[in-house]
Design a protein around this motif. Structure first.
Motif, PDB file in Angstrom:
ATOM      1  N   GLN A   1       0.837  -1.183   0.000  1.00 46.48           N
ATOM      2  CA  GLN A   1       0.000   0.000   0.000  1.00 46.48           C
ATOM      3  C   GLN A   1       0.878   1.241   0.000  1.00 46.48           C
ATOM      4  O   GLN A   1       1.813   1.340   0.766  1.00 46.48           O
ATOM      5  N   VAL A   2       0.560   2.171  -0.869  1.00 47.25           N
ATOM      6  CA  VAL A   2       1.336   3.401  -0.979  1.00 47.25           C
ATOM      7  C   VAL A   2       0.702   4.487  -0.118  1.00 47.25           C
ATOM      8  O   VAL A   2      -0.515   4.687  -0.152  1.00 47.25           O
ATOM      9  N   GLN A   3       1.538   5.155   0.646  1.00 49.40           N
ATOM     10  CA  GLN A   3       1.088   6.321   1.397  1.00 49.40           C
ATOM     11  C   GLN A   3       1.997   7.492   1.065  1.00 49.40           C
ATOM     12  O   GLN A   3       3.222   7.332   0.998  1.00 49.40           O
ATOM     13  N   LEU A   4       1.401   8.645   0.876  1.00 41.21           N
ATOM     14  CA  LEU A   4       2.134   9.862   0.562  1.00 41.21           C
ATOM     15  C   LEU A   4       1.831  10.897   1.631  1.00 41.21           C
ATOM     16  O   LEU A   4       0.658  11.156   1.935  1.00 41.21           O
ATOM     17  N   VAL A   5       2.881  11.485   2.189  1.00 45.12           N
ATOM     18  CA  VAL A   5       2.712  12.469   3.258  1.00 45.12           C
ATOM     19  C   VAL A   5       3.469  13.739   2.891  1.00 45.12           C
ATOM     20  O   VAL A   5       4.708  13.733   2.805  1.00 45.12           O
ATOM     21  N   GLU A   6       2.718  14.820   2.684  1.00 46.70           N
ATOM     22  CA  GLU A   6       3.318  16.107   2.351  1.00 46.70           C
ATOM     23  C   GLU A   6       3.665  16.884   3.619  1.00 46.70           C
ATOM     24  O   GLU A   6       3.019  16.733   4.651  1.00 46.70           O
ATOM     25  N   SER A   7       4.660  17.748   3.494  1.00 47.96           N
ATOM     26  CA  SER A   7       5.022  18.653   4.575  1.00 47.96           C
ATOM     27  C   SER A   7       5.701  19.874   3.975  1.00 47.96           C
ATOM     28  O   SER A   7       6.064  19.876   2.796  1.00 47.96           O
ATOM     29  N   GLY A   8       5.859  20.894   4.803  1.00 52.78           N
ATOM     30  CA  GLY A   8       6.585  22.084   4.374  1.00 52.78           C
ATOM     31  C   GLY A   8       5.730  23.280   4.024  1.00 52.78           C
ATOM     32  O   GLY A   8       6.260  24.356   3.719  1.00 52.78           O
ATOM     33  N   GLY A   9       4.422  23.116   4.059  1.00 46.98           N
ATOM     34  CA  GLY A   9       3.557  24.251   3.763  1.00 46.98           C
ATOM     35  C   GLY A   9       3.593  25.269   4.887  1.00 46.98           C
ATOM     36  O   GLY A   9       4.170  25.042   5.945  1.00 46.98           O
ATOM     37  N   GLY A  10       2.978  26.422   4.625  1.00 50.41           N
ATOM     38  CA  GLY A  10       2.932  27.462   5.640  1.00 50.41           C
ATOM     39  C   GLY A  10       2.533  28.793   5.062  1.00 50.41           C
ATOM     40  O   GLY A  10       2.053  28.879   3.925  1.00 50.41           O
ATOM     41  N   LEU A  11       2.746  29.823   5.870  1.00 48.67           N
ATOM     42  CA  LEU A  11       2.414  31.195   5.471  1.00 48.67           C
ATOM     43  C   LEU A  11       3.702  31.920   5.108  1.00 48.67           C
ATOM     44  O   LEU A  11       4.677  31.894   5.873  1.00 48.67           O
ATOM     45  N   VAL A  12       3.705  32.566   3.957  1.00 51.02           N
ATOM     46  CA  VAL A  12       4.895  33.278   3.489  1.00 51.02           C
ATOM     47  C   VAL A  12       4.452  34.556   2.780  1.00 51.02           C
ATOM     48  O   VAL A  12       3.356  34.609   2.219  1.00 51.02           O
ATOM     49  N   GLN A  13       5.299  35.561   2.811  1.00 50.07           N
ATOM     50  CA  GLN A  13       4.987  36.805   2.109  1.00 50.07           C
ATOM     51  C   GLN A  13       5.280  36.657   0.622  1.00 50.07           C
ATOM     52  O   GLN A  13       6.121  35.840   0.214  1.00 50.07           O
ATOM     53  N   ALA A  14       4.594  37.457  -0.159  1.00 51.62           N
ATOM     54  CA  ALA A  14       4.845  37.459  -1.598  1.00 51.62           C
ATOM     55  C   ALA A  14       6.325  37.719  -1.864  1.00 51.62           C
ATOM     56  O   ALA A  14       6.950  38.567  -1.210  1.00 51.62           O
ATOM     57  N   GLY A  15       6.875  36.960  -2.809  1.00 52.90           N
ATOM     58  CA  GLY A  15       8.293  37.058  -3.125  1.00 52.90           C
ATOM     59  C   GLY A  15       9.147  36.078  -2.358  1.00 52.90           C
ATOM     60  O   GLY A  15      10.337  35.905  -2.667  1.00 52.90           O
ATOM     61  N   GLY A  16       8.565  35.443  -1.363  1.00 51.71           N
ATOM     62  CA  GLY A  16       9.302  34.492  -0.546  1.00 51.71           C
ATOM     63  C   GLY A  16       9.369  33.110  -1.163  1.00 51.71           C
ATOM     64  O   GLY A  16       8.928  32.884  -2.295  1.00 51.71           O
ATOM     65  N   SER A  17       9.925  32.176  -0.387  1.00 51.34           N
ATOM     66  CA  SER A  17      10.139  30.810  -0.867  1.00 51.34           C
ATOM     67  C   SER A  17       9.662  29.801   0.162  1.00 51.34           C
ATOM     68  O   SER A  17       9.647  30.070   1.371  1.00 51.34           O
ATOM     69  N   LEU A  18       9.302  28.647  -0.341  1.00 48.91           N
ATOM     70  CA  LEU A  18       8.988  27.485   0.489  1.00 48.91           C
ATOM     71  C   LEU A  18       9.454  26.240  -0.252  1.00 48.91           C
ATOM     72  O   LEU A  18       9.493  26.219  -1.491  1.00 48.91           O
ATOM     73  N   ARG A  19       9.790  25.206   0.516  1.00 51.41           N
ATOM     74  CA  ARG A  19      10.088  23.906  -0.089  1.00 51.41           C
ATOM     75  C   ARG A  19       9.147  22.867   0.490  1.00 51.41           C
ATOM     76  O   ARG A  19       9.159  22.626   1.706  1.00 51.41           O
TER      77      ARG A  19
END
Length: 124
Positions: A1-19
């Motif tokens: 069984q495949v499970q996928l778990v995302e992480s790394g989201g959040g609140l950022v200002q315009a022009g910023g970065s997230l991974r």
């Protein structure tokens, strides 16, 4: 069984970065196409990016080309989405998906497995 778990989201200002990261279970990760999708409030889910089994082929939606980069580490069973120069219109729930039927991204392919999503909010 495949499970996928995302992480790394959040609140950022315009022009910023997230991974974003997506950790996958199961034995099929290294031979699968992996994709990122997003869904904004009141809108349909849309394609963001996809990557081949080896990482040698990538596809992007026009709206994110030049700003987002998809990559993968098969040793860690993880796919990433580096998001730079974020805009308020990038605000959405981001989902990773796995298609174990093919090894290279294809137009119109259908993904078999989906994560639960991670929220990305970009403030202006």
């Amino acid at each position: 069984q495949v499970q996928l778990v995302e992480s790394g989201g959040g609140l950022v200002q315009a022009g910023g970065s997230l991974r974003l990261s997506c950790a996958a279970s199961g034995r099929t990760f290294s031979s699968s196409v992996m994709g990122w999708f997003r869904q904004a409030p009141g809108k349909e889910r849309e394609f963001v990016a996809a990557i081949s089994w080896s990482g040698g082929t990538t596809n992007y939606a026009d709206s994110v080309k030049g700003r987002f980069t998809i990559s993968r580490d098969n040793a860690k069973n993880t796919v990433y989405l580096q998001m730079n120069s974020l805009k308020p219109e990038d605000t959405a729930v981001y989902y990773c998906a796995q298609d174990p039927k093919v090894m290279v991204p294809m137009l119109g392919q259908r993904y078999d497995y989906w994560g639960q999503g991670t929220q990305v909010t970009v403030s202006s």
